[in-house]
Design a protein around this motif. Sequence first.
Motif, PDB file in Angstrom:
ATOM      1  N   LEU A 160     -12.893   0.732  -3.273  1.00 23.18           N
ATOM      2  CA  LEU A 160     -13.151   0.199  -1.938  1.00 23.18           C
ATOM      3  C   LEU A 160     -11.860  -0.123  -1.196  1.00 23.18           C
ATOM      4  O   LEU A 160     -11.754   0.112   0.013  1.00 23.18           O
ATOM      5  N   TYR A 161     -10.876  -0.643  -1.906  1.00 18.40           N
ATOM      6  CA  TYR A 161      -9.624  -1.035  -1.256  1.00 18.40           C
ATOM      7  C   TYR A 161      -8.898   0.166  -0.660  1.00 18.40           C
ATOM      8  O   TYR A 161      -8.281   0.076   0.391  1.00 18.40           O
ATOM      9  N   LYS A 162      -8.983   1.314  -1.348  1.00 16.16           N
ATOM     10  CA  LYS A 162      -8.294   2.519  -0.870  1.00 16.16           C
ATOM     11  C   LYS A 162      -9.251   3.522  -0.232  1.00 16.16           C
ATOM     12  O   LYS A 162      -8.899   4.681  -0.034  1.00 16.16           O
ATOM     13  N   SER A 163     -10.468   3.082   0.096  1.00 15.96           N
ATOM     14  CA  SER A 163     -11.469   4.022   0.615  1.00 15.96           C
ATOM     15  C   SER A 163     -11.091   4.588   1.989  1.00 15.96           C
ATOM     16  O   SER A 163     -11.502   5.698   2.333  1.00 15.96           O
ATOM     17  N   SER A 164     -10.323   3.852   2.772  1.00 15.98           N
ATOM     18  CA  SER A 164      -9.964   4.342   4.113  1.00 15.98           C
ATOM     19  C   SER A 164      -8.736   5.250   4.105  1.00 15.98           C
ATOM     20  O   SER A 164      -8.368   5.785   5.146  1.00 15.98           O
ATOM     21  N   ALA A 165      -8.122   5.462   2.946  1.00 21.30           N
ATOM     22  CA  ALA A 165      -6.881   6.253   2.881  1.00 21.30           C
ATOM     23  C   ALA A 165      -7.116   7.686   2.427  1.00 21.30           C
ATOM     24  O   ALA A 165      -6.161   8.407   2.156  1.00 21.30           O
TER      25      ALA A 165
END
Length: 200
Positions: A160-165
């Motif tokens: 989830l923390y890196k889902s936008s990358a």
Amino acid sequence: MEQPKKKSFFNPYSANDPSMDVPVTAGAAGSIMSPYLNVDPSYFSQGGDSEFIFPEGASRQRGRFELAFSQIGGSVFAGAAVGGLNGVYTGFRETKVAELTGAVRRTQMLNFITKQGASSAQSLGVLALMYSIFGVLLSWGRGKDDEFNTLTAGTATGLLYKSSAGLHKCLRGGAAGFGIAAAYCLFTNKDKLKSTFSRN
């Protein structure tokens, strides 16, 4: 003739006060007794259990929800400390290159320390919050708290923390979360692992 000691405001009892002559041990074993209740505490814990009173139906150890607050707060403080130290190093290097001196250099270094400390504290705090939410939801949903919850919560937090990358960074974040959670599980269960391998 010896004069009795004067009673002070912070210590109203003197060593010569007869009311203070209360034994704190009793019996051949010398078990500790309360000087106020005159009761031997060993009578209440005959099974060797901890001498704590738990509400009816409550667990004898803190669950994930109770631990979440200390984990989030500790992560924020740790992030601020690491970011502040990194800010000291970066600020010292950058101000030396720019040849700043005196009050200007101090101001710039304080800016580096506060900005990097706040940024690291925020990042680690968000990670701890997401991990705690996943862990609490899994614990409540499954009805038990075990290593599976820790591994799943760590992996889901990284995803989830890196889902936008992008997909690749998202997968790498999940792998990193799984690796950290697995290392934590191995560290906390090292005694259990030693006993398992010693039997084999």
